[in-house]
Design an enzyme around this catalytic site. Structure first.
Site, PDB file in Angstrom:
ATOM      1  N   SER A 187      63.055  26.730  31.460  1.00 57.35           N
ATOM      2  CA  SER A 187      63.159  25.437  30.734  1.00 57.35           C
ATOM      3  C   SER A 187      64.592  24.870  30.859  1.00 57.35           C
ATOM      4  CB  SER A 187      62.746  25.802  29.550  1.00 57.35           C
ATOM      5  OG  SER A 187      63.469  24.724  28.759  1.00 57.35           O
ATOM      6  N   HIS A 215      56.652  27.718  28.953  1.00 58.32           N
ATOM      7  CA  HIS A 215      56.767  26.341  29.616  1.00 58.32           C
ATOM      8  C   HIS A 215      55.888  26.163  30.543  1.00 58.32           C
ATOM      9  CE1 HIS A 215      60.323  25.242  27.147  1.00 58.32           C
ATOM     10  NE2 HIS A 215      60.749  26.365  27.257  1.00 58.32           N
ATOM     11  N   LYS A 246      54.276  24.535  22.758  1.00 58.30           N
ATOM     12  CA  LYS A 246      54.900  23.484  23.538  1.00 58.30           C
ATOM     13  C   LYS A 246      53.844  22.440  23.981  1.00 58.30           C
ATOM     14  CE  LYS A 246      59.140  26.011  23.927  1.00 58.30           C
ATOM     15  NZ  LYS A 246      59.730  27.235  23.926  1.00 58.30           N
TER      16      LYS A 246
HETATM   17  C1  LIG Z   1      60.415  28.111  23.256  1.00 56.89           C
HETATM   18  C2  LIG Z   1      60.179  29.461  23.824  1.00 56.89           C
HETATM   19  C3  LIG Z   1      59.992  30.674  23.292  1.00 56.89           C
HETATM   20  C4  LIG Z   1      59.587  30.590  21.535  1.00 56.89           C
HETATM   21  O1  LIG Z   1      58.437  29.970  21.396  1.00 56.89           O
HETATM   22  P1  LIG Z   1      58.342  29.338  19.917  1.00 56.89           P
HETATM   23  O2  LIG Z   1      56.884  29.268  19.763  1.00 56.89           O
HETATM   24  O3  LIG Z   1      59.073  28.046  19.731  1.00 56.89           O
HETATM   25  O4  LIG Z   1      58.757  30.138  18.882  1.00 56.89           O
HETATM   26  C5  LIG Z   1      59.705  31.714  23.766  1.00 56.89           C
HETATM   27  N1  LIG Z   1      60.132  31.958  25.292  1.00 56.89           N
HETATM   28  C6  LIG Z   1      60.365  30.999  25.855  1.00 56.89           C
HETATM   29  C7  LIG Z   1      60.481  30.973  27.267  1.00 56.89           C
HETATM   30  C8  LIG Z   1      60.586  29.441  25.229  1.00 56.89           C
HETATM   31  O5  LIG Z   1      60.900  28.607  25.859  1.00 56.89           O
END
Ligand SMILES: *Cc1c(COP(=O)(O)O)cnc(C)c1O
Length: 394
Positions: A187, A215, A246
């Site tokens: 990301s 993502h 997300k």
């Molecule tokens: C955002 C993210 C997480 C964590 O997810 P949440 O649901 O926000 O706790 C895990 N791995 C990656 C690669 C992320 O970008």
């Protein structure tokens, strides 16, 4: 320091020193209050085009998700009330897991209360202190944390470099299991993991591959089924992790894989066992989001169009832009934290909200602005963002 009056004084001195030092280096983070109105945010009375969210498909404020969540609220109440293994397992949880398994072309899936909890839970369950974990050097912090908690030996391989991974696997003579972990979409760099190459290496060296597609889920690949689907290798990624937080617009995490893997995780993933089940309202919203994400291809097409327009226009203005077409975000590389912060402020003054990404999230000297267009942004909003960037001299 040698004769502290008491430990509390020392702690407080440490806190204040840390805060001062971070502020002096432009690295102190602040919580800033915003209101969301779809693809814009309102802050201090000003409406700003929101490029700072991971709500890529624009589903977080979608009326259909709100309706699904409201119905679940009426039916199930607010919280699950207990761990899934005790009295907190409702039909909406199992419906969502069945839908996620199908979406990821896997036998089964398991939902956690966040993506963070998912990574910590699965890595602690899969890796033991006898085992060896190989992490892409740019994987998400939650993977590092899960890796540390597992007690396994941890090695980082060069970002997106299957050859470096293979060399490390070849040199490892230990008898423990080998587990390789990568993000599907990175990301903060906007690139995709080279999954076909990583899979080939893992298969040659009998290593288990875990892909964190936080993502990619909902955005990348056919029907948004993720990075593995984009490369046509879903059946060769044994552990597919993702989030509901997300592109799916809600909150939560999940893992998809074989029925046996899921059964094993139910026994051993501590963040699943010792934590209250995900709220039924969130499960209901995620289920609806999944249906919409699969069907509404225009959302992914719009993100791509916005992304491409931003990339070419900013490059033409003299910026170094990073990120692959398939990824939903792009990065404007700046360098020093102070400079990135200044640009973020200028953007905000001009009506665009895109905060500076600074160390420790990215390496020193590589501070950047992250732009994540949302499917519900209009072309006019994207043009306004481009206009907000000053011409780059030098
Ligand atoms: C955002 C993210 C997480 C964590 O997810 P949440 O649901 O926000 O706790 C895990 N791995 C990656 C690669 C992320 O970008």
């Amino acid at each position: 320091m040698l004769h502290p009056k008491n430990a509390k004084t020392v702690m407080r001195a440490h806190w204040s020193q840390t805060l001062d030092r971070l502020a002096a280096r432009y690295l102190k983070r602040e919580l800033r209050l915003v209101e969301r109105r779809g693809s814009v945010i309102v802050r201090d009375g000003r409406t700003l085009v929101n490029l700072a969210s991971n709500d890529y498909l624009g589903l977080a404020s979608d009326q259909r998700l709100i309706a699904a969540a409201s119905a679940a609220l009426e039916r199930y109440g607010i919280g699950a009330g207990a761990s899934r293994l005790l009295a907190g397992n409702f039909s909406i949880h199992e419906e969502l897991e069945a839908a996620l398994a199908e979406f990821k072309r896997a036998e089964a899936a398991l939902v956690f209360s966040s993506g963070y909890a998912t990574n910590v839970g699965i890595l602690m369950a899969l890796a033991t202190p006898r085992d060896h974990l190989y992490l892409d050097e740019l994987v998400h912090a939650s993977i590092h944390d899960g890796a540390r908690l597992s007690g396994a030996r941890v090695e980082r391989f060069r970002h997106a470099d299957a050859n470096d991974l293979e060399r490390r696997l070849r040199e490892n003579a230990s008898r423990g299991a080998r587990i390789v972990v990568t993000d599907g979409v990175f990301s903060m760099d906007g690139d995709l993991a080279p999954l076909p190459d990583l899979i080939a290496v893992c298969e040659r060296h009998d290593a288990l591959l875990v892909v964190d597609d936080a993502h990619g889920t909902g955005v990348v690949g056919p029907a948004g089924r993720g990075t593995a689907a984009h490369f046509g290798v879903e059946d060769r990624v044994p552990v597919q992790m993702g989030t509901l937080s997300k592109a799916l617009g809600g909150q939560g995490g999940f893992v998809a894989g074989s029925r046996q893997l899921i059964q094993f995780l139910i026994q051993r993933a501590r963040s699943f066992i010792y934590s209250t089940g995900i709220a039924p309202v969130l499960a209901a919203a995620a289920l609806e989001a999944l249906r919409i994400a699969e069907r509404e291809e225009w959302r992914r097409e719009t993100i791509k169009r916005h992304r491409e327009r931003l990339a070419s226009a900013l490059a033409a203005k003299g910026y170094e832009v990073r990120g692959e077409l398939e990824a939903p975000m792009l990065l404007v590389m700046i360098g020093e934290a102070e400079e990135a912060l200044e640009l973020a402020r200028a953007l905000e003054t001009a009506g665009a909200y895109a905060p500076a990404i600074r160390p420790p999230t990215v390496p020193h000297g590589t501070s950047r602005i992250r732009l994540a267009p949302i499917a519900t942004h209009t072309a006019e909003q994207i043009e306004a963002v481009i206009a907000a960037f000053p011409e780059k001299t030098r």
